[in-house]
Motif scaffolding. Structure first.
Motif, PDB file in Angstrom:
ATOM      1  N   SER A   1      63.334 -35.881 -43.264  1.00 31.97           N
ATOM      2  CA  SER A   1      62.240 -36.214 -43.982  1.00 31.97           C
ATOM      3  C   SER A   1      61.791 -37.617 -43.512  1.00 31.97           C
ATOM      4  O   SER A   1      62.614 -38.592 -42.757  1.00 31.97           O
ATOM      5  N   VAL A   2      60.592 -38.057 -43.815  1.00 32.76           N
ATOM      6  CA  VAL A   2      60.074 -39.498 -43.614  1.00 32.76           C
ATOM      7  C   VAL A   2      60.468 -40.373 -44.553  1.00 32.76           C
ATOM      8  O   VAL A   2      60.459 -40.036 -45.800  1.00 32.76           O
TER       9      VAL A   2
ATOM     10  N   ALA B   1      55.672 -35.992 -42.967  1.00 22.76           N
ATOM     11  CA  ALA B   1      55.033 -36.603 -44.067  1.00 22.76           C
ATOM     12  C   ALA B   1      54.318 -35.746 -44.852  1.00 22.76           C
ATOM     13  O   ALA B   1      54.119 -36.026 -46.179  1.00 22.76           O
ATOM     14  N   GLN B   2      53.765 -34.747 -44.229  1.00 25.59           N
ATOM     15  CA  GLN B   2      52.755 -33.966 -44.809  1.00 25.59           C
ATOM     16  C   GLN B   2      53.616 -32.679 -45.468  1.00 25.59           C
ATOM     17  O   GLN B   2      53.038 -32.010 -46.292  1.00 25.59           O
TER      18      GLN B   2
ATOM     19  N   ARG C   1      53.998 -37.385 -38.805  1.00 25.36           N
ATOM     20  CA  ARG C   1      52.895 -37.015 -39.556  1.00 25.36           C
ATOM     21  C   ARG C   1      53.323 -35.580 -40.328  1.00 25.36           C
ATOM     22  O   ARG C   1      53.116 -35.260 -41.373  1.00 25.36           O
TER      23      ARG C   1
ATOM     24  N   ARG D   1      59.027 -43.207 -46.174  1.00 24.33           N
ATOM     25  CA  ARG D   1      57.510 -43.521 -46.190  1.00 24.33           C
ATOM     26  C   ARG D   1      57.672 -45.307 -46.478  1.00 24.33           C
ATOM     27  O   ARG D   1      56.812 -45.989 -45.667  1.00 24.33           O
TER      28      ARG D   1
END
Length: 116
Positions: free
Chosen positions: A88-89, A36-37, A33, A91
């Motif tokens: 980083s994610v 992702a933010q 999270r 997604r």
């Protein structure tokens, strides 16, 4: 009973049930999270500082596992010695994994993985 370290900021109450029912690791959920933010990739040190309820080594181990699983991606070279690696994610990977798990739980046909 397995005991998980928890991030300093607790999960929202509406997510606590899902975490308990499906056995989600709160640290891993918090890492995903947070990244992702974030508008920029982050180092493990930055992640640990932001999630101050868990030790750096715990965060580092989870980041390494999430990277190995394809949930996180890094900017590391083949030999990252001395490099500040940022994460980083992915997604697409997160959504694919969640969709496949939901299909499995609901007894539906599993979506095929087109990346293979």
């Amino acid at each position: 009973m397995v005991r998980y370290a928890s991030p300093e900021e607790p999960l929202p109450p509406e997510l606590v049930r899902a975490v308990e029912v499906f056995g989600v690791n709160p640290i891993r959920a918090s890492i995903v999270r947070l990244l992702a933010q974030s508008s920029e990739p982050m180092t493990t040190g930055e992640i640990a500082k932001a999630l101050s309820g868990a030790a750096y080594k715990t965060i580092f181990n989870h980041v390494q596992a999430l990277t190995a699983e394809g949930t996180l991606v890094s900017d590391a070279r083949a030999d990252p010695h001395g490099q500040r690696v940022r994460y980083s994610v992915d997604r697409t990977a997160v959504r694919r994994d969640i969709d496949q798990y939901a299909s499995y739980l609901l007894g539906e046909e599993l979506p095929s993985d087109t990346d293979e």
